[in-house]
Enzyme design. Structure first.
Site, PDB file in Angstrom:
ATOM      1  N   ASN A   7      33.042  51.756  41.948  1.00  0.00           N
ATOM      2  CA  ASN A   7      33.896  51.443  42.732  1.00  0.00           C
ATOM      3  C   ASN A   7      35.417  52.052  42.020  1.00  0.00           C
ATOM      4  O   ASN A   7      35.961  51.379  41.320  1.00  0.00           O
ATOM      5  CB  ASN A   7      34.146  49.956  42.735  1.00  0.00           C
ATOM      6  CG  ASN A   7      35.131  49.419  43.742  1.00  0.00           C
ATOM      7  OD1 ASN A   7      35.960  50.214  44.421  1.00  0.00           O
ATOM      8  ND2 ASN A   7      35.343  48.091  44.118  1.00  0.00           N
ATOM      9  N   ARG A  91      31.376  52.646  46.510  1.00  0.00           N
ATOM     10  CA  ARG A  91      31.957  51.767  47.563  1.00  0.00           C
ATOM     11  C   ARG A  91      33.066  52.820  47.928  1.00  0.00           C
ATOM     12  O   ARG A  91      33.820  53.133  47.297  1.00  0.00           O
ATOM     13  CB  ARG A  91      32.649  50.495  46.904  1.00  0.00           C
ATOM     14  CG  ARG A  91      33.470  49.586  47.725  1.00  0.00           C
ATOM     15  CD  ARG A  91      34.199  48.365  46.979  1.00  0.00           C
ATOM     16  NE  ARG A  91      34.548  47.767  48.199  1.00  0.00           N
ATOM     17  CZ  ARG A  91      35.245  46.527  47.842  1.00  0.00           C
ATOM     18  NH1 ARG A  91      35.258  46.101  46.573  1.00  0.00           N
ATOM     19  NH2 ARG A  91      35.379  45.857  49.110  1.00  0.00           N
ATOM     20  N   HIS A 180      35.602  44.577  53.770  1.00  0.00           N
ATOM     21  CA  HIS A 180      34.809  43.486  53.256  1.00  0.00           C
ATOM     22  C   HIS A 180      33.656  43.598  53.963  1.00  0.00           C
ATOM     23  O   HIS A 180      32.743  42.454  53.829  1.00  0.00           O
ATOM     24  CB  HIS A 180      35.531  42.114  53.077  1.00  0.00           C
ATOM     25  CG  HIS A 180      36.696  41.710  52.503  1.00  0.00           C
ATOM     26  ND1 HIS A 180      37.618  41.145  52.924  1.00  0.00           N
ATOM     27  CD2 HIS A 180      37.107  42.084  51.318  1.00  0.00           C
ATOM     28  CE1 HIS A 180      38.697  41.037  52.053  1.00  0.00           C
ATOM     29  NE2 HIS A 180      38.375  41.816  51.127  1.00  0.00           N
ATOM     30  N   ARG A 241      49.797  39.921  50.611  1.00  0.00           N
ATOM     31  CA  ARG A 241      49.890  40.475  52.036  1.00  0.00           C
ATOM     32  C   ARG A 241      50.118  39.460  53.188  1.00  0.00           C
ATOM     33  O   ARG A 241      49.582  38.385  53.111  1.00  0.00           O
ATOM     34  CB  ARG A 241      48.548  41.300  52.462  1.00  0.00           C
ATOM     35  CG  ARG A 241      48.213  42.483  51.907  1.00  0.00           C
ATOM     36  CD  ARG A 241      46.749  43.011  52.181  1.00  0.00           C
ATOM     37  NE  ARG A 241      45.790  42.898  50.770  1.00  0.00           N
ATOM     38  CZ  ARG A 241      44.788  43.286  50.659  1.00  0.00           C
ATOM     39  NH1 ARG A 241      44.111  43.563  51.926  1.00  0.00           N
ATOM     40  NH2 ARG A 241      44.180  43.262  49.408  1.00  0.00           N
ATOM     41  N   GLU A 384      28.645  42.079  46.483  1.00  0.00           N
ATOM     42  CA  GLU A 384      28.851  43.249  47.064  1.00  0.00           C
ATOM     43  C   GLU A 384      28.394  44.663  46.370  1.00  0.00           C
ATOM     44  O   GLU A 384      27.769  45.140  46.657  1.00  0.00           O
ATOM     45  CB  GLU A 384      30.256  43.409  46.998  1.00  0.00           C
ATOM     46  CG  GLU A 384      30.899  42.504  47.983  1.00  0.00           C
ATOM     47  CD  GLU A 384      32.413  42.643  47.994  1.00  0.00           C
ATOM     48  OE1 GLU A 384      32.969  42.006  46.953  1.00  0.00           O
ATOM     49  OE2 GLU A 384      33.277  43.211  48.813  1.00  0.00           O
TER      50      GLU A 384
END
Ligand code: AMP
Length: 401
Positions: A7, A91, A180, A241, A384
């Protein structure tokens, strides 16, 4: 077969090495501050002490070289040579409309990921750097791209279109993509397994709640709608955010505060959410502590978060025409009984019943609805990296058949 999962971010690379015979993690680690002074490397082998060093890493290639050298080293290694790595799974943030599933990386795929840089400018270029660095160092070892947006490509047009002039979709592909995806796919699939039901018969809302949060409606095993949009900014409020706000706030603030588009972008992504409202912290644990200590701003953040989450879960249930299960995952979803209990109790009008004792747990799979509840309430720790490794394994073994 052993699969390395990468990643790659702007100045960091996270990695995990899996043995696919038993899906075990052989080791994992992190290269931080790549290209910046004070680069650091952390490597962890289960059952051993962490290996941490400060070492200069000028670029991603140097970082990946360090990872590989460590994987085969005498003191901290877990394999005897690089050739034991059967494939690398990456990823990749944005696959635009081009990718609905994971793919073997070739020049065409690289060009397509490059085209998606416009939609994911903060991540895709770095994901590509990671892919190129692995190709440089590892030669012909197959590489697979697993997209955060991939699972959401099944959304119907009325869920992914924005009500702005159609030409902007045609010209710039402005639409909802969702993120996601690997997590929503894994937990919804696992929920069907736990419930012993065919995914085709299920309507599930999956809540991935962490520093970044998104909620998805999964109908018949496919994504029907999700809260994140063109970028991972839309939807429920997050650590820093803002999530969904009235778009008219943007020109208003630009005028009143003389802010540029870049200032606004930084404000919405880095200075908003839990941090912006609490003016204290972006971390949910601190918010929960603050609530216990009677801090009014922390209480406001919690009330907002709970309210928004409940609206999305209820809205998605109505949009799907039913709800069989709600799944909680991500750092907050897996570890905060408070937020799960709140949502579960709010759904009582739909026949949901919470077992608060069962809910009082962290980081493990549990169904905390009572046996007579019409809606199942599940905590499922997300996987993940393992999902990326499994996709990679599947694609690479199919090649060899
Ligand atoms: P993630 O981005 O998935 O790693 O999630 C990070 C978020 O999970 C942060 O806001 C943490 O405060 C939150 N979190 C982690 N552990 C706990 C906990 N025990 N209780 C409440 N929130 C937690």
């Amino acid at each position: 077969m052993k699969i390395l999962v990468i990643n790659a971010g702007s100045s960091s690379i996270k990695y995990q090495l899996f043995d696919m015979t038993d899906n075990k993690v052989l080791c994992k680690g992190l290269c931080e501050r790549i290209g910046i002074e004070g680069s650091a490397f952390k490597h962890k082998v289960p059952g051993q002490d962490d290996y941490k060093i400060e070492v200069p890493m000028k670029n991603h290639e140097e970082a990946i070289r360090l990872v590989i050298n460590t994987l085969v080293s005498k003191d901290h290694g877990v394999i005897s040579s690089m050739s034991e790595i059967g494939a690398v799974g990456h990823r990749v943030l944005h696959g635009g409309e081009k990718f609905s599933g994971s793919v073997l990386i070739d020049q065409k795929v690289i060009a397509a990921i490059e085209e998606c840089c416009e939609l994911g400018p903060l991540h895709n270029p770095h994901n590509l750097t990671g892919i190129r660095a692995c190709a440089e160092i590892m030669g012909d070892i197959p590489q697979v791209a697993v997209f955060d947006t991939g699972f959401h490509q099944t959304m119907p047009d009325y869920a992914y279109m924005y009500a702005i002039p159609y030409e902007y979709y045609e010209k710039y592909k402005i639409r909802r993509y969702g993120f996601h995806g690997t997590s929503h796919r894994y937990v919804s699939g696992r929920a069907a397994e736990i419930l012993g039901r065919d995914p085709k018969d299920l309507k599930i809302v999956t809540c991935h709640l962490g520093n970044g949060s998104s909620i998805s409606a999964i109908k018949g095993g496919k994504c029907f709608d999700t809260t994140m949009g063109v970028t991972p900014l839309e939807g429920i409020m997050m650590g820093t955010r803002c999530g969904s706000i009235d778009p008219a706030i943007i020109p208003l603030l630009m005028e009143k505060e003389h802010m540029s588009a870049k200032d606004i972008d930084t404000m919405m992504n880095k200075k908003s959410g839990m941090l912006g409202v609490s003016q204290r912290t972006s971390d949910n644990r601190d918010i929960e502590e603050g609530v216990k200590a009677g801090d009014k701003r922390c209480q406001l953040v919690e009330n907002m978060l709970f309210h928004q989450l409940t609206k999305y879960v209820g809205g998605f249930a109505a949009a799907m025409g039913g709800l069989d299960a709600v799944v909680f995952t991500g750092g907050i979803g897996e570890n905060s009984p408070r937020i799960r209990s709140f949502v579960g109790h709010k759904l009582e009008f739909m026949g949901c019943r919470v077992d608060d004792e069962k809910n009082n747990c962290r980081g493990k799979e549990v169904d905390f609805a009572t046996p007579d509840s019409k809606i199942r309430l599940l905590v499922i720790p997300t996987e993940e990296e393992l999902t990326i490794a499994k996709d990679t394994y599947e694609i690479v073994t199919a090649l060899n058949k």
